[in-house]
Design an enzyme around this catalytic site. Structure first.
Site, mmCIF file in Angstrom:
data_model
loop_
_atom_site.group_PDB
_atom_site.id
_atom_site.type_symbol
_atom_site.label_atom_id
_atom_site.label_comp_id
_atom_site.label_asym_id
_atom_site.label_seq_id
_atom_site.Cartn_x
_atom_site.Cartn_y
_atom_site.Cartn_z
ATOM 1 N N SER A 186 0.748 -1.359 -0.130
ATOM 2 C CA SER A 186 -0.142 -0.102 0.033
ATOM 3 C C SER A 186 0.845 1.394 -0.064
ATOM 4 O O SER A 186 0.237 2.443 -0.180
ATOM 5 C CB SER A 186 -1.003 -0.070 1.344
ATOM 6 O OG SER A 186 -1.910 -0.642 0.791
ATOM 7 N N LYS A 235 0.079 3.393 -2.770
ATOM 8 C CA LYS A 235 -0.911 4.246 -3.169
ATOM 9 C C LYS A 235 -0.626 5.755 -3.143
ATOM 10 O O LYS A 235 -1.244 6.411 -4.142
ATOM 11 C CB LYS A 235 -1.965 4.272 -2.026
ATOM 12 C CG LYS A 235 -2.669 2.767 -2.339
ATOM 13 C CD LYS A 235 -3.386 2.074 -1.377
ATOM 14 C CE LYS A 235 -4.090 0.800 -1.539
ATOM 15 N NZ LYS A 235 -3.948 -0.206 -0.739
ATOM 16 N N TYR A 278 -3.192 -2.528 -10.502
ATOM 17 C CA TYR A 278 -2.982 -2.383 -9.141
ATOM 18 C C TYR A 278 -2.346 -3.332 -8.248
ATOM 19 O O TYR A 278 -1.542 -3.146 -7.655
ATOM 20 C CB TYR A 278 -4.637 -2.280 -8.366
ATOM 21 C CG TYR A 278 -4.509 -2.638 -6.779
ATOM 22 C CD1 TYR A 278 -4.239 -1.291 -6.142
ATOM 23 C CD2 TYR A 278 -4.746 -3.482 -6.393
ATOM 24 C CE1 TYR A 278 -4.340 -1.247 -4.882
ATOM 25 C CE2 TYR A 278 -4.706 -3.625 -4.781
ATOM 26 C CZ TYR A 278 -4.648 -2.632 -4.195
ATOM 27 O OH TYR A 278 -4.501 -2.539 -2.931
ATOM 28 N N TYR A 316 -3.989 3.144 7.745
ATOM 29 C CA TYR A 316 -5.413 2.343 7.987
ATOM 30 C C TYR A 316 -6.148 2.708 9.009
ATOM 31 O O TYR A 316 -6.406 4.032 9.119
ATOM 32 C CB TYR A 316 -4.804 0.962 8.317
ATOM 33 C CG TYR A 316 -4.008 0.095 7.349
ATOM 34 C CD1 TYR A 316 -4.208 0.220 5.868
ATOM 35 C CD2 TYR A 316 -2.665 -0.265 7.767
ATOM 36 C CE1 TYR A 316 -3.350 -0.367 4.782
ATOM 37 C CE2 TYR A 316 -1.801 -1.148 6.748
ATOM 38 C CZ TYR A 316 -2.219 -0.886 5.257
ATOM 39 O OH TYR A 316 -1.196 -1.528 4.342
ATOM 40 N N VAL A 363 1.411 -3.566 4.127
ATOM 41 C CA VAL A 363 1.192 -4.685 4.766
ATOM 42 C C VAL A 363 2.411 -5.620 4.749
ATOM 43 O O VAL A 363 2.817 -6.700 5.026
ATOM 44 C CB VAL A 363 0.031 -5.946 4.318
ATOM 45 C CG1 VAL A 363 -1.335 -5.413 4.878
ATOM 46 C CG2 VAL A 363 0.047 -5.989 2.829
HETATM 47 N N1 GLN Z 1 -2.008 -6.007 -1.835
HETATM 48 C C1 GLN Z 1 -2.928 -6.150 -0.674
HETATM 49 C C2 GLN Z 1 -4.162 -5.817 -0.969
HETATM 50 O O1 GLN Z 1 -4.566 -5.000 -1.942
HETATM 51 C C3 GLN Z 1 -2.573 -5.429 0.424
HETATM 52 C C4 GLN Z 1 -2.220 -3.640 0.284
HETATM 53 C C5 GLN Z 1 -1.891 -3.239 1.679
HETATM 54 O O2 GLN Z 1 -0.894 -3.043 1.923
HETATM 55 N N2 GLN Z 1 -2.735 -3.072 2.450
HETATM 56 O O3 GLN Z 1 -5.239 -6.137 -0.432
#
Ligand code: GLN
Length: 517
Positions: free
Chosen positions: A145, A148, A273, A325, A343
């Site tokens: 993430s 992003k 993505y 998050y 993550v």
């Molecule tokens: N690639 C994972 C997803 O899209 C986690 C992305 C993240 O780091 N939250 O679910």
């Protein structure tokens, strides 16, 4: 026309019209400018070949190779002036946080579950390109993430703020990052959660071939990272694609709500993505990317303007409110630094106009943030004034502001020079002289740096001042010379050094004057 003396040369020469090459190298090393810095490559090469003692003209030639950087380094005018001390504190925090073994690896794909849990890397890069790393800073990890914010900036560059935000909101969702939810308009809540990032991806180079779009994204990542290596983990990508029911569900949900622009190929958008999540970097490279954001979209190592400053402002605003998050509000409150976590255990932090930081440690808390990463951030703001609103706390706060030059902030100008002299901080004195400060100037009590150094017993300051050729016998408003001060405090070594250089007590000085009349 007489040639202006080069104040940098004056500051570093040791009274014999030569500057030791080592002094320049030391200044660079302490400043945090690394040997692989593209701005300094030619200068380091020339320095290697330079003689051990450098003449005025050779000095000038070296300076001309990288004038701005050379002056910034030698006069201590970088974003973090006391870089070594700053890094020493980071080292301490790192060692302390390393003991924290709480949390669990992400396990939704085997590739993340297989990462050695003990891994821990940290890197920083200031907006002037001062860099420092600790631990596993050269290991590659997938960004997940942390992609992003970059995807968002790229979509902004392509569409502009007004168009882009017709497709994605700016509000924290209050839900987990992959929650099957959209806002009241049927749009993703913000670009920092999955639905929003999928949407932003759909708005980058619309209509172009998938291969070209990915090439473009990779080239932008590399540009942000000052051309450091940016990789791609194909196994992660394949795994992401295979276990992507939730992301597919999000995609279909948005399509059902007619949230996407026209002619979007959902399969391609989702693959794009997953590809972005599978980009891999080191903390070292990620800190440069974060520093590019901290520097308004301009990469500190190359000067490339990768993103528009107003787009970076948008990105940092959303990182502040949505980047961590379900911990985003708490993080904004306690830490107050725009950040984005992934993550894989990565956290990218941006202290605007100061530095970028990357932390990687794979064990996660129940919200999906790196345990050591969050721990590190808390410790960081316990010691440094990096919280967005720390300026409110003012003088009642004795945490460090590493942006400030300690003596200059406290006293300013001449007084800071006297302050540094009385502390024996020759490096700081040298930087001030390099900025054009006259080492003979006195304060309102006619006390000079030499007086202060003599009364405080600072031999190193005295030696430096004498090398600069300052007046040995200035008289302060109470009629004391530096020798008077040194005698009063019984600093024997200083007494003899001053006497050796013609130092006199005030009464001797008067007598000598009378005798000559
Ligand atoms: N690639 C994972 C997803 O899209 C986690 C992305 C993240 O780091 N939250 O679910």
């Amino acid at each position: 026309m007489t040639e202006q003396p080069n104040s940098l040369f004056v500051a570093y020469n040791q009274g014999n019209e030569q500057v030791p090459r080592q002094a320049i190298m030391d200044a660079f090393e302490e400043s945090g400018i690394q040997t692989d810095d593209p701005r300094a490559a030619a200068l380091f090469k020339a320095l290697k070949k330079a003689p051990e003692f450098i003449s005025h003209s050779e000095f000038q030639t070296l300076q001309d190779i990288a004038p701005t950087l050379f002056e910034q380094v030698l006069s201590g005018q970088l974003a973090i002036p006391h870089f070594r001390e700053f890094c020493d504190v980071l080292d301490k925090i790192f060692t302390q946080v390393e003991n924290n073994r709480d949390g669990k690896l992400a396990n939704y794909i085997p590739q993340l579950e297989r990462v050695p849990p003990e891994k821990f890397g940290l890197s920083i890069c200031s907006i002037d390109g001062q860099r420092y790393s600790q631990g596993d800073s050269e290991d590659f990890f997938c960004v997940q993430s942390c992609s992003k914010p970059i995807t968002y900036c790229l979509a902004l560059e392509d569409q502009g703020e007004d168009v882009l935000h017709k497709y994605v909101g700016t509000e924290p969702s209050g839900k987990t990052f992959n929650e099957l939810t959209l806002n009241a308009k049927g749009l993703p809540h913000n670009p920092m959660i999955n639905a929003g990032a999928i949407m932003c991806g759909a708005l980058i180079k619309q209509g172009e071939a998938a291969s070209d779009r990915f090439d473009y994204v990779m080239s932008k990542w590399k540009e942000c990272a000052g051309n450091m290596k940016v990789g791609f983990d194909n196994a992660v990508y394949l795994s992401e694609r295979q276990t992507a029911d939730r992301n597919f569900a999000l995609g279909y949900f948005m399509r059902e709500k007619k949230a996407f622009p026209k002619d979007v190929n959902l399969q391609e958008v989702l693959e794009f993505y997953f590809q972005c999540c599978s980009i891999e970097v080191t903390t070292s490279a990620m800190s440069i990317i974060a520093a590019t954001l901290a520097n308004g979209g301009n990469c500190p190592l190359t000067g490339a303007q990768v993103f528009r400053p107003d787009h970076v402002k948008n990105c940092l605003s959303l990182m502040s409110s949505c980047g961590m998050y379900d911990f985003s509000g708490e993080f904004a409150f306690r830490v107050g630094i725009p950040a984005k976590s992934g993550v894989s255990g990565a956290i990218m932090l941006v202290v605007p106009n100061v530095l970028g930081m990357a932390i990687w440690s794979p064990r996660l808390d129940e919200l999906g943030n790196s345990v050591r990463g969050v721990d590190f951030c808390r410790e960081l703001v316990a010691r440094f004034k990096f919280h967005t609103f720390d300026s409110m706390v003012g003088l009642r706060d004795d945490r460090i502001d590493p942006r400030r030059n300690i003596y200059e902030a406290r006293l300013g100008g001449v007084i800071s020079f006297c302050g540094a002299a009385s502390e024996g901080d020759v490096k700081e004195m040298r930087r001030l002289v390099a900025r054009g400060l006259n080492p003979n100037t006195a304060d309102y009590d006619r006390r000079t740096a030499l007086h202060l150094a003599a009364s405080e017993g600072r031999l190193s300051s005295i030696r430096y001042l004498l090398e600069l050729g300052v007046d040995v016998n200035p008289v302060d408003r109470w009629g004391n010379t530096p020798l008077d001060d040194a005698e009063r405090q019984k600093h024997e070594a200083i007494i003899s050094m001053l006497v050796e250089h013609g130092g006199k007590r005030h009464d001797e000085r008067r007598q000598a004057k009378k005798a000559s009349e």
